[in-house]
Motif scaffolding. Structure first.
Motif, PDB file in Angstrom:
ATOM      1  N   GLU A 185       1.822   6.385   2.252  1.00  0.00           N
ATOM      2  CA  GLU A 185       2.502   6.886   1.054  1.00  0.00           C
ATOM      3  C   GLU A 185       2.366   5.903  -0.103  1.00  0.00           C
ATOM      4  O   GLU A 185       2.119   6.299  -1.253  1.00  0.00           O
ATOM      5  CB  GLU A 185       3.986   7.125   1.362  1.00  0.00           C
ATOM      6  N   GLU A 186       2.511   4.617   0.189  1.00  0.00           N
ATOM      7  CA  GLU A 186       2.405   3.612  -0.866  1.00  0.00           C
ATOM      8  C   GLU A 186       0.984   3.567  -1.452  1.00  0.00           C
ATOM      9  O   GLU A 186       0.800   3.464  -2.663  1.00  0.00           O
ATOM     10  CB  GLU A 186       2.799   2.241  -0.319  1.00  0.00           C
ATOM     11  N   VAL A 187      -0.030   3.659  -0.578  1.00  0.00           N
ATOM     12  CA  VAL A 187      -1.410   3.638  -1.059  1.00  0.00           C
ATOM     13  C   VAL A 187      -1.699   4.871  -1.906  1.00  0.00           C
ATOM     14  O   VAL A 187      -2.325   4.777  -2.978  1.00  0.00           O
ATOM     15  CB  VAL A 187      -2.393   3.546   0.122  1.00  0.00           C
ATOM     16  N   VAL A 188      -1.240   6.026  -1.453  1.00  0.00           N
ATOM     17  CA  VAL A 188      -1.457   7.253  -2.226  1.00  0.00           C
ATOM     18  C   VAL A 188      -0.764   7.160  -3.575  1.00  0.00           C
ATOM     19  O   VAL A 188      -1.287   7.608  -4.601  1.00  0.00           O
ATOM     20  CB  VAL A 188      -0.964   8.481  -1.430  1.00  0.00           C
ATOM     21  N   GLY A 189       0.421   6.567  -3.602  1.00  0.00           N
ATOM     22  CA  GLY A 189       1.101   6.361  -4.882  1.00  0.00           C
ATOM     23  C   GLY A 189       0.288   5.490  -5.823  1.00  0.00           C
ATOM     24  O   GLY A 189       0.191   5.773  -7.025  1.00  0.00           O
ATOM     25  N   GLN A 190      -0.324   4.423  -5.281  1.00  0.00           N
ATOM     26  CA  GLN A 190      -1.189   3.573  -6.098  1.00  0.00           C
ATOM     27  C   GLN A 190      -2.386   4.357  -6.640  1.00  0.00           C
ATOM     28  O   GLN A 190      -2.794   4.174  -7.801  1.00  0.00           O
ATOM     29  CB  GLN A 190      -1.682   2.388  -5.279  1.00  0.00           C
ATOM     30  N   LEU A 191      -2.947   5.233  -5.805  1.00  0.00           N
ATOM     31  CA  LEU A 191      -4.088   6.035  -6.246  1.00  0.00           C
ATOM     32  C   LEU A 191      -3.698   6.971  -7.383  1.00  0.00           C
ATOM     33  O   LEU A 191      -4.425   7.102  -8.375  1.00  0.00           O
ATOM     34  CB  LEU A 191      -4.641   6.842  -5.072  1.00  0.00           C
ATOM     35  N   HIS A 192      -2.552   7.630  -7.276  1.00  0.00           N
ATOM     36  CA  HIS A 192      -2.111   8.543  -8.329  1.00  0.00           C
ATOM     37  C   HIS A 192      -1.875   7.793  -9.642  1.00  0.00           C
ATOM     38  O   HIS A 192      -2.223   8.296 -10.721  1.00  0.00           O
ATOM     39  CB  HIS A 192      -0.843   9.269  -7.900  1.00  0.00           C
ATOM     40  N   ARG A 193      -1.303   6.607  -9.555  1.00  0.00           N
ATOM     41  CA  ARG A 193      -1.067   5.834 -10.785  1.00  0.00           C
ATOM     42  C   ARG A 193      -2.395   5.396 -11.406  1.00  0.00           C
ATOM     43  O   ARG A 193      -2.552   5.401 -12.637  1.00  0.00           O
ATOM     44  CB  ARG A 193      -0.168   4.636 -10.483  1.00  0.00           C
ATOM     45  N   LYS A 197       4.518   5.274   6.013  1.00  0.00           N
ATOM     46  CA  LYS A 197       5.065   4.620   4.829  1.00  0.00           C
ATOM     47  C   LYS A 197       3.975   3.875   4.068  1.00  0.00           C
ATOM     48  O   LYS A 197       3.892   3.961   2.833  1.00  0.00           O
ATOM     49  CB  LYS A 197       6.176   3.644   5.237  1.00  0.00           C
ATOM     50  N   GLN A 198       3.112   3.165   4.787  1.00  0.00           N
ATOM     51  CA  GLN A 198       2.006   2.463   4.132  1.00  0.00           C
ATOM     52  C   GLN A 198       1.051   3.447   3.467  1.00  0.00           C
ATOM     53  O   GLN A 198       0.558   3.202   2.356  1.00  0.00           O
ATOM     54  CB  GLN A 198       1.247   1.606   5.151  1.00  0.00           C
ATOM     55  N   VAL A 244      -7.959  -1.609  -2.327  1.00  0.00           N
ATOM     56  CA  VAL A 244      -7.138  -1.413  -1.132  1.00  0.00           C
ATOM     57  C   VAL A 244      -8.034  -0.968   0.012  1.00  0.00           C
ATOM     58  O   VAL A 244      -8.667   0.091  -0.048  1.00  0.00           O
ATOM     59  CB  VAL A 244      -6.030  -0.373  -1.386  1.00  0.00           C
ATOM     60  N   ASP A 245      -8.096  -1.745   1.066  1.00  0.00           N
ATOM     61  CA  ASP A 245      -9.015  -1.485   2.183  1.00  0.00           C
ATOM     62  C   ASP A 245      -8.382  -0.540   3.200  1.00  0.00           C
ATOM     63  O   ASP A 245      -8.166  -0.892   4.362  1.00  0.00           O
ATOM     64  CB  ASP A 245      -9.389  -2.803   2.839  1.00  0.00           C
ATOM     65  N   PHE A 287      -5.669   4.643   8.941  1.00  0.00           N
ATOM     66  CA  PHE A 287      -4.221   4.537   9.148  1.00  0.00           C
ATOM     67  C   PHE A 287      -3.877   4.955  10.575  1.00  0.00           C
ATOM     68  O   PHE A 287      -4.460   5.902  11.120  1.00  0.00           O
ATOM     69  CB  PHE A 287      -3.466   5.449   8.175  1.00  0.00           C
ATOM     70  N   ARG A 288      -2.911   4.259  11.151  1.00  0.00           N
ATOM     71  CA  ARG A 288      -2.327   4.696  12.426  1.00  0.00           C
ATOM     72  C   ARG A 288      -1.124   5.566  12.082  1.00  0.00           C
ATOM     73  O   ARG A 288      -0.070   5.058  11.686  1.00  0.00           O
ATOM     74  CB  ARG A 288      -1.902   3.482  13.271  1.00  0.00           C
TER      75      ARG A 288
END
Length: 516
Positions: free
Chosen positions: A357-365, A354-355, A389-390, A347-348
């Motif tokens: 945060e979205e990936v981490v949200g996917q991981l938690h779900r 924001k991106q 998710v790459d 990540f940059r």
């Protein structure tokens, strides 16, 4: 008059009225007061709900304390039950009634209640919102959103599905009312899997704008087949809101399991802060959840699975025979996929916060889904490539269930101790086997925070092993690459350590020749 302390948490006042003895709840206990006056007037919950214009389930939830009573509800209850002002005073004395909605002077929501019901392959969503005009101008329309995702976390599958079979207005069969009056609606956005619609405060016979200071009950519903609806339901807070509640209703024969997460514009996904309540009656299971004064931007997501795996479940397979089958059903990428063999894109930060945060949200779900399939006595971790998710993100749940989840963005192991031990590991991407893997007992990991700053964290023993496993995933390495030459994984059926923690003692430790 005399006072006694009851076995309940509130105080009871006893007084004689019309030659009968009645118990009166304390002034601040509105649910108990409502129950008292309803029974005093010899009304069932159904009869009171019909008189007030509310659903019977709402009466039950208010009396049980699961849902807070709105101001409109309290006023109507006082009017219908004629308590000489006691009900109204009880509601005013409750803590929630003294708070005012954020963003005064705007349209706000006093109560947001959503119900989703599944029956014979069809989901029916029903929304009920008590809205109040706190501004200076009449309100003539309300924006509603409908969003579906058949394959959460797998956008390529969802995109293909909705491109070939888009969500249509005809199939949605959207209907809406305002205080019982039908509302006309106009589409604002019409996309394959996302709709926005203006609900207008009018119909062909009349107009009924919401004037300043007025409130109204908006209700709208729509239907979506299970071929287009994934097993999740989300509520997003876009207006100042006093209370939110959600109820999911499923056939008991499906043996449903439900969990939920909360996210916001500034925080990653975490489990819901209050428990989901389960109740079974007449062959149907209901799951209810609510919260008070949710912040603007909060998103509450409930997910579920069918434990019975019935044939009409669109996700059903003939059987989830193996551990890997169960992980695949939970959305985990399995061994052999190219994404597991390459280094994930960093990540940059903070530009891509924001991106991230979205990936981490996917991981938690995804973690929630996985934990519904298996108990992890040693803790667990999940890397973004394992959910397709790459990106260089991973989460680790320590063996201690009370410890905080470890979040890793762009992690790199910069130091390892020479003291190592060998323990059996499992991997969600090939969960049918366990492998004996040597790892350092102490590692130092450099990782990036969402604000772009870097930090170094030291991990030891079990947590060091879990973190190293996930950092490996982000660099295209699996534990099979770490096993000693000539050692192979064993079938999970032969492994005897399932559900127990790793043990650490000197007998398992090896040191480098320089330290001998």
């Amino acid at each position: 008059m005399r006072r006694i302390q009851s076995r309940f948490t509130h105080t009871i006042t006893l007084r004689v009225r019309d030659n009968q003895l009645y118990g009166h709840p304390s002034p601040a206990d509105f649910p108990a007061a409502l129950t008292h006056w309803r029974k005093l007037r010899r009304l069932t919950k159904k009869a009171l709900s019909e008189a007030m214009g509310f659903d019977p389930s709402y009466i039950s939830h208010v009396e049980s304390g699961r849902y807070p009573a709105s101001e409109e509800f309290a006023r109507l209850a006082e009017q219908k039950l004629s308590s000489a002002g006691e009900l109204w005073r009880s509601w005013q004395a409750a803590p929630h009634s003294r708070s005012t909605p954020a963003g005064g002077g705007e349209l706000f929501v006093d109560l947001d209640h959503a119900e989703l019901r599944y029956h014979n392959g069809t989901y029916t969503a029903s929304m009920r919102r008590r809205v109040v005009n706190g501004g200076n101008e009449p309100v003539t329309r309300y924006l509603a959103r409908i969003s579906v995702d058949r394959h959460p976390g797998r956008p390529e599958l969802s995109n293909e599905l909705y491109r070939n079979h888009p969500l249509t207005w005809e199939r949605l069969n959207l209907t809406a009312t305002c205080d019982g009056e039908p509302m006309v609606w106009v589409a604002k956005h019409d996309r394959d899997s996302f709709k926005e619609v203006w609900l207008s405060f009018e119909n062909e016979n009349s107009m009924f704008p919401l004037y300043p200071g007025q409130s109204a009950s908006l209700e709208y519903s729509y239907v979506v087949g299970s071929d287009q609806w994934g097993q999740w339901f989300q509520r997003a807070i876009r207006l100042p809101t006093r209370a939110v509640s959600v109820e999911l209703r499923f056939p008991a024969s499906l043996e449903p399991g439900v969990w939920g997460t909360e996210t916001s514009t500034t925080a990653a996904a975490v489990p819901l802060r209050s428990a989901i309540q389960r109740q079974e009656e007449d062959g149907e299971v209901s799951f209810t959840w609510h919260t008070i004064d949710p912040p603007i931007g909060a998103r509450y997501r409930l997910e579920w699975r069918w434990r019975s795996n019935p044939e009409h479940d669109a996700e059903a397979r003939p059987a989830l025979r193996t551990a890997s089958d169960r992980m695949r059903a939970a959305g985990i990428v399995q061994e052999g996929q190219e994404i597991l063999a390459r280094t994930a894109q960093p990540f940059r930060l903070p530009e891509e916060a924001k991106q991230a945060e979205e990936v981490v949200g996917q991981l938690h779900r995804a973690v929630q889904r996985v934990r519904d399939h298996h108990h992890f006595g040693k803790g667990m971790g999940l890397a973004a490539p394992q959910i397709g998710v790459d990106r260089a993100a991973a989460v680790v749940l320590p063996p201690n269930p009370d410890a905080a989840t470890v979040l890793l963005l762009n992690p790199v192991i910069i130091s390892e101790s020479s003291e190592t031990d060998s323990q059996y590991e499992g991997c969600l991407s090939f969960f049918d086997v366990r492998g004996l893997v040597p790892r350092s007992r102490r590692i130092e990991v450099e990782h990036t925070k969402p604000d772009g700053s870097t930090t170094i964290t030291v991990f030891t023993d079990a947590l060091a092993r879990l973190v190293a496993h996930e950092v490996d995933h982000l660099h295209g390495v699996t534990y099979k690459d770490r096993m000693a030459e000539g050692v192979s994984p064993i079938p999970v059926e032969e492994y005897r350590g399932t559900g127990t923690s790793w043990s650490y003692d000197r007998s398992t430790v090896t040191t480098s020749p320089a330290e001998e």
